[in-house]
Design a protein around this motif. Structure first.
Motif, PDB file in Angstrom:
ATOM      1  N   ALA A  99     -22.771  22.764  -6.403  1.00 27.36           N
ATOM      2  CA  ALA A  99     -21.856  22.353  -5.327  1.00 27.36           C
ATOM      3  C   ALA A  99     -21.843  20.836  -5.189  1.00 27.36           C
ATOM      4  O   ALA A  99     -20.775  20.223  -5.054  1.00 27.36           O
ATOM      5  CB  ALA A  99     -22.255  23.015  -4.014  1.00 27.36           C
ATOM      6  N   VAL A 115     -17.906  20.482  -4.207  1.00 33.88           N
ATOM      7  CA  VAL A 115     -17.297  21.627  -3.534  1.00 33.88           C
ATOM      8  C   VAL A 115     -18.324  22.241  -2.592  1.00 33.88           C
ATOM      9  O   VAL A 115     -19.497  21.883  -2.612  1.00 33.88           O
ATOM     10  CB  VAL A 115     -16.826  22.689  -4.555  1.00 33.88           C
ATOM     11  N   SER A 116     -17.877  23.189  -1.777  1.00 34.05           N
ATOM     12  CA  SER A 116     -18.815  23.899  -0.911  1.00 34.05           C
ATOM     13  C   SER A 116     -19.515  24.984  -1.723  1.00 34.05           C
ATOM     14  O   SER A 116     -19.004  25.441  -2.751  1.00 34.05           O
ATOM     15  CB  SER A 116     -18.083  24.531   0.273  1.00 34.05           C
ATOM     16  N   GLN A 141     -17.566  28.065  -2.756  1.00 36.36           N
ATOM     17  CA  GLN A 141     -16.575  27.967  -3.825  1.00 36.36           C
ATOM     18  C   GLN A 141     -17.173  28.145  -5.224  1.00 36.36           C
ATOM     19  O   GLN A 141     -16.442  28.274  -6.193  1.00 36.36           O
ATOM     20  CB  GLN A 141     -15.872  26.604  -3.761  1.00 36.36           C
ATOM     21  N   ALA A 156     -12.872  30.929 -13.581  1.00 39.86           N
ATOM     22  CA  ALA A 156     -13.105  30.262 -12.289  1.00 39.86           C
ATOM     23  C   ALA A 156     -14.208  29.215 -12.409  1.00 39.86           C
ATOM     24  O   ALA A 156     -14.116  28.129 -11.834  1.00 39.86           O
ATOM     25  CB  ALA A 156     -13.466  31.296 -11.225  1.00 39.86           C
ATOM     26  N   LEU A 172     -13.545  25.197 -11.820  1.00 41.67           N
ATOM     27  CA  LEU A 172     -14.300  24.483 -10.794  1.00 41.67           C
ATOM     28  C   LEU A 172     -14.781  23.125 -11.313  1.00 41.67           C
ATOM     29  O   LEU A 172     -14.892  22.175 -10.557  1.00 41.67           O
ATOM     30  CB  LEU A 172     -15.499  25.319 -10.350  1.00 41.67           C
TER      31      LEU A 172
END
Length: 192
Positions: free
Chosen positions: A107, A112-113, A116, A136, A140
């Motif tokens: 993260a 990102v959080s 996610q 995904a 990311l």
């Protein structure tokens, strides 16, 4: 008494026949199929770039640095000699701590959080050698890789999407991206 000699002769004949079939003929057939029909896989599925071996399409690698797409964590440090998972179950405090640590690191690195982050970026596969990451998981990482390489995010995302592999046999598993081939393509993109 002659019956014992006959039985012994039959047993020795059966032993010789099975030795030839199981110890010579079968291994030669398997070797031949591997060499002729599956030569790439039988040879380790080696990937070459610029005339040298850079990896295997079957074994993940540990990519260090923000400029690379990262694959799944490995329970065996990507060592094919020691394939296997961590054997830690869902109730393991050690597994929970490891996943939490990985989650925080991913993260932070990708900005990102924790919510996610796809699960495959923080858990190792059963073999510990998975060469793929989920679509995904690859998407990311696009912003980080683009920033580190001073490329446009849209350009890097197009590269990721061009390396998507479909489900096995059309229905098993999910879409995935081979990290080695993606990073090699990224290197070629950078040098253009």
């Amino acid at each position: 008494m002659p019956s014992m000699f006959r039985d012994t002769a039959r047993a020795l004949l059966a032993l010789a026949a099975l030795t030839v079939v199981c110890g010579v003929a079968f291994p030669l057939v398997v070797w031949g199929v591997g060499r002729i029909g599956l030569s790439g896989r039988a040879g380790g599925s080696l990937v070459r770039a610029d005339g040298r071996v850079v990896g295997s399409s079957l074994i993940g690698q540990d990519w260090k640095g923000a400029q690379w797409f990262h694959g799944r964590p490995s329970a065996v440090a990507d060592d094919a000699d020691g394939s296997g998972g961590s054997n830690l179950g869902p109730n393991s405090a050690a597994l929970a701590a490891t996943v939490k640590e990985r989650l925080s690191a991913v993260a932070k690195e990708d900005g990102v959080s924790a919510a996610q982050v796809p699960v495959d970026l923080v858990t190792s596969s059963a073999s510990g050698l998975d060469p793929d990451v989920s679509l995904a998981g690859a998407l990311l990482q696009v912003q980080r890789v683009a920033r580190a390489r001073r490329l446009g995010a849209a350009q890097v995302e197009r590269l990721v999407r061009s390396h998507v592999q479909g489900r096995t046999l059309g229905f098993l598993g999910s879409e995935r991206v081979d990290v080695l081939s993606l990073n090699l393509a990224l290197t070629r993109l950078r040098t253009r």
